[in-house]
Motif scaffolding. Structure first.
Motif, PDB file in Angstrom:
ATOM      1  N   CYS A  14      45.769  49.239  32.797  1.00 51.70           N
ATOM      2  CA  CYS A  14      45.776  47.944  33.492  1.00 51.70           C
ATOM      3  C   CYS A  14      45.119  48.097  34.868  1.00 51.70           C
ATOM      4  O   CYS A  14      44.317  47.256  35.279  1.00 51.70           O
ATOM      5  N   ALA A  15      45.451  49.183  35.551  1.00 51.54           N
ATOM      6  CA  ALA A  15      44.869  49.435  36.870  1.00 51.54           C
ATOM      7  C   ALA A  15      43.355  49.616  36.736  1.00 51.54           C
ATOM      8  O   ALA A  15      42.576  49.086  37.545  1.00 51.54           O
ATOM      9  N   TRP A  25      48.020  51.104  42.848  1.00 53.44           N
ATOM     10  CA  TRP A  25      48.995  50.237  42.167  1.00 53.44           C
ATOM     11  C   TRP A  25      50.234  51.102  41.958  1.00 53.44           C
ATOM     12  O   TRP A  25      50.208  51.992  41.093  1.00 53.44           O
ATOM     13  N   GLY A  26      51.278  50.890  42.786  1.00 53.17           N
ATOM     14  CA  GLY A  26      52.397  51.825  42.765  1.00 53.17           C
ATOM     15  C   GLY A  26      51.846  53.201  43.092  1.00 53.17           C
ATOM     16  O   GLY A  26      51.095  53.359  44.051  1.00 53.17           O
ATOM     17  N   ILE A  64      36.627  37.063  36.552  1.00 50.33           N
ATOM     18  CA  ILE A  64      36.997  38.446  36.883  1.00 50.33           C
ATOM     19  C   ILE A  64      38.249  38.804  36.089  1.00 50.33           C
ATOM     20  O   ILE A  64      39.310  38.201  36.302  1.00 50.33           O
ATOM     21  N   PRO A  65      38.156  39.756  35.157  1.00 48.82           N
ATOM     22  CA  PRO A  65      39.320  40.086  34.339  1.00 48.82           C
ATOM     23  C   PRO A  65      40.450  40.680  35.180  1.00 48.82           C
ATOM     24  O   PRO A  65      40.195  41.429  36.122  1.00 48.82           O
ATOM     25  N   ALA A  66      41.675  40.332  34.826  1.00 46.87           N
ATOM     26  CA  ALA A  66      42.856  40.869  35.507  1.00 46.87           C
ATOM     27  C   ALA A  66      43.809  41.402  34.447  1.00 46.87           C
ATOM     28  O   ALA A  66      43.819  40.909  33.315  1.00 46.87           O
ATOM     29  N   SER A  67      44.589  42.411  34.812  1.00 46.29           N
ATOM     30  CA  SER A  67      45.430  43.049  33.803  1.00 46.29           C
ATOM     31  C   SER A  67      46.797  43.414  34.361  1.00 46.29           C
ATOM     32  O   SER A  67      46.930  43.713  35.559  1.00 46.29           O
ATOM     33  N   CYS A  68      47.792  43.384  33.507  1.00 47.95           N
ATOM     34  CA  CYS A  68      49.157  43.756  33.889  1.00 47.95           C
ATOM     35  C   CYS A  68      49.957  44.016  32.603  1.00 47.95           C
ATOM     36  O   CYS A  68      49.648  43.433  31.565  1.00 47.95           O
TER      37      CYS A  68
END
Ligand code: ADP
Length: 242
Positions: free
Chosen positions: A135-136, A44-45, A155-159
């Motif tokens: 978050c990653a 992620w980046g 499915i949990p997602a984060s940002c």
């Protein structure tokens, strides 16, 4: 922290050329480790994160068992070589805090009551760190748990979103995190919209908070699509190989 660096120019472009609503590039691969029950590698980046899931298996020591449900042990660790100045190896206050908030986020989606007395271990190893690693880590953990076949509501997602030199932007990069004004990492269940993680560092007005919150949620939904693609890619190829 104040800085002379201009984090956002007059055209609204950020240091890496992104606009305020753009995420960094994200690549996710499911099932990269053979020994683990489930795994995920995520970029992620400039962040690189590897997650290995073990379980559900009998919780040891026995006194840690819960007769009604499984316990979820997320362990976030930053490799000594993951940051510019070598990081002292081993757990510290920050990694304990991140392990705790990620464990609590995962407990909200895993159907833990199906596995009394069991433990589900989620090992999150940050190999390269460039802001936004919690978050990653949570995002990669969601994919690794799905890869392990552990039943979850979603499915949990984060940002994250935040504020740099007065501008609300999504997904802070390294300099933006170092020299910015605020950071708001969020984790959600994309299906229900339930908030699984929400932390805030710095100050935001209510109006700024609402904008940052919306950006972070929108980011979570984009991340969720990439997660689903990664899982599909792995299991589609397994079916095709037969
Ligand atoms: P997150 O990684 O979730 O944004 P923080 O806001 O605590 O968490 O950290 C921001 C960034 O600061 C990290 O991603 C990493 O790049 C850097 N960082 C964190 N801890 C250290 C450390 N001990 N040494 C050097 N850099 C660090």
């Amino acid at each position: 922290m104040e800085s002379d660096i201009k984090l956002i120019d007059n055209n609204g472009k950020r240091l890496d050329g992104r606009s305020e609503g753009d995420l960094r590039n994200i690549k996710i691969e499911a099932g990269v480790l053979h020994r683990a029950d489930g795994s995920c590698y995520l970029e992620w980046g400039g962040n690189k994160v590897l997650v290995a899931v073990y379980g559900p298996r009998e919780a040891i020591p026995r006194h840690s068992q819960n007769p009604l449900r499984a316990i979820v042990n997320a362990r976030y660790n930053m490799a000594a070589f993951s940051v510019e100045d070598r990081k002292r190896p081993g757990p510290d206050r920050r990694s304990r805090e991140i392990s705790k908030v990620i464990s609590e986020a995962l407990e909200k989606v895993i159907l833990t009551e199906q596995f009394p007395r069991a433990a589900i271990d989620v090992n999150i190893e940050v190999l390269d760190a460039e802001a936004g690693t919690r978050c990653a880590g949570l995002t990669a953990a969601g994919v690794a748990l799905a890869d392990a076949g552990i039943p979850m509501k979603d499915i949990p997602a984060s940002c994250a979103a935040g504020k740099i030199q007065g501008n609300v932007v999504v997904d802070l990069g390294k300099e933006e995190d170092n020299f910015g004004d605020a950071d708001l990492p969020i984790g959600i269940s994309p299906r229900t919209g339930e908030i699984l993680l929400l932390q805030m560092d710095g100050h935001l007005t209510l109006e700024e908070f609402n904008k940052a919150f919306d950006y972070a949620i929108e980011g979570c939904h984009k991340v969720s699509e990439i997660q689903k693609k990664a899982i599909l890619e792995k299991y589609q190829s397994v079916v095709e190989e037969k």
